[in-house]
Design an enzyme around this catalytic site. Structure first.
Site, mmCIF file in Angstrom:
data_model
loop_
_atom_site.group_PDB
_atom_site.id
_atom_site.type_symbol
_atom_site.label_atom_id
_atom_site.label_comp_id
_atom_site.label_asym_id
_atom_site.label_seq_id
_atom_site.Cartn_x
_atom_site.Cartn_y
_atom_site.Cartn_z
ATOM 1 N N GLU A 188 -8.369 1.572 6.343
ATOM 2 C CA GLU A 188 -8.217 1.331 7.782
ATOM 3 C C GLU A 188 -8.124 -0.138 8.131
ATOM 4 O OE1 GLU A 188 -11.821 4.108 7.933
ATOM 5 O OE2 GLU A 188 -10.530 3.495 6.269
ATOM 6 N N ASN A 189 -8.688 -1.015 7.299
ATOM 7 C CA ASN A 189 -8.660 -2.430 7.638
ATOM 8 C C ASN A 189 -7.335 -3.103 7.281
ATOM 9 O OD1 ASN A 189 -9.472 -2.041 4.937
ATOM 10 N ND2 ASN A 189 -10.359 -4.078 4.813
#
Length: 217
Positions: A53-54
């Site tokens: 997700e980052n």
């Protein structure tokens, strides 16, 4: 990391068992906890692209001591390795991938899973002062399929596979398969169907540690 949970498989063995089901070409997001270990057990010859997700596509396995780069981390702030095919982008682009339905699979940890596929994995009380939902809600509804990888019971021996979740839900009716230290189970319209039990685990023991009624394999 190799300590036994309640019985049956270790954390690494749970992850390795789940990794056996990965399919060539899958784009996969791995949640925090036991799911992150799946990256170490992707079968030889199976090409899987791991998403974080980052803002990363193409995560490799966890680094050895001489490979650690403190600037290279996953969404859980664990150090990771990159591959020749790795790419980087903003968190906004990452969540556009998730919300756009481009992930074939998400593997999440869970506090509880209900027999209808509900998952609770972000808070243990309505009064939690610092809930850490992260991207779990987006992943649970955005991925094409969701697997839960978890301990079968709490440390106190309370079942985690329930008729209905008692904790605040992450998402309703999304879990398709559950991997625990005791068994592999599919979520079906009739409830939890036992696919496989860990060595030495009997159906009677498994049912005793599961609140929901089990469909035998």
């Amino acid at each position: 990391m190799t300590a036994m949970l309640n019985a049956g498989w270790t954390r690494e063995q749970i992850a390795a068992r789940a990794a056996q089901e990965l399919r060539d070409g899958f784009y996969v997001n791995l949640g925090i906890g036991i799911p992150t270990l799946v990256a170490n057990y992707i079968p030889t010859g199976v090409e899987v692209t791991l998403q974080s997700e980052n803002g990363m596509l193409g995560m490799g396995p966890f680094p050895t001591e001489d490979e650690i780069d403190a600037d290279l981390i996953n969404a859980g702030k664990q150090t990771i390795t990159e591959l020749a095919s790795s790419s980087y982008f903003s968190s906004a682009d990452s969540f556009a991938m998730i919300r756009g339905g481009h992930l074939d699979l998400c593997v999440l940890g869970a506090f509880e899973v209900a027999e209808n596929g509900d998952i609770a994995n972000w808070a243990t009380s309505e009064n939690d002062t610092a809930p850490a939902v992260g991207g779990a809600m987006d992943l649970a509804v955005g991925a094409k399929r969701l697997w839960a990888v978890m301990e079968h019971t709490t440390r106190e021996g309370r079942p985690r596979l329930l008729r209905r979740c008692s904790y605040p839900l992450t998402a309703p009716g999304v879990v398709k398969r559950v991997y625990t230290n005791l068994a592999v189970l599919d979520v079906t319209p009739r409830g939890f169907a036992v696919v496989e039990m860990a060595p030495g685990v009997s159906h009677a023991e498994l049912q005793a540690k599961t609140e929901a009624e089990l469909i035998p394999c």
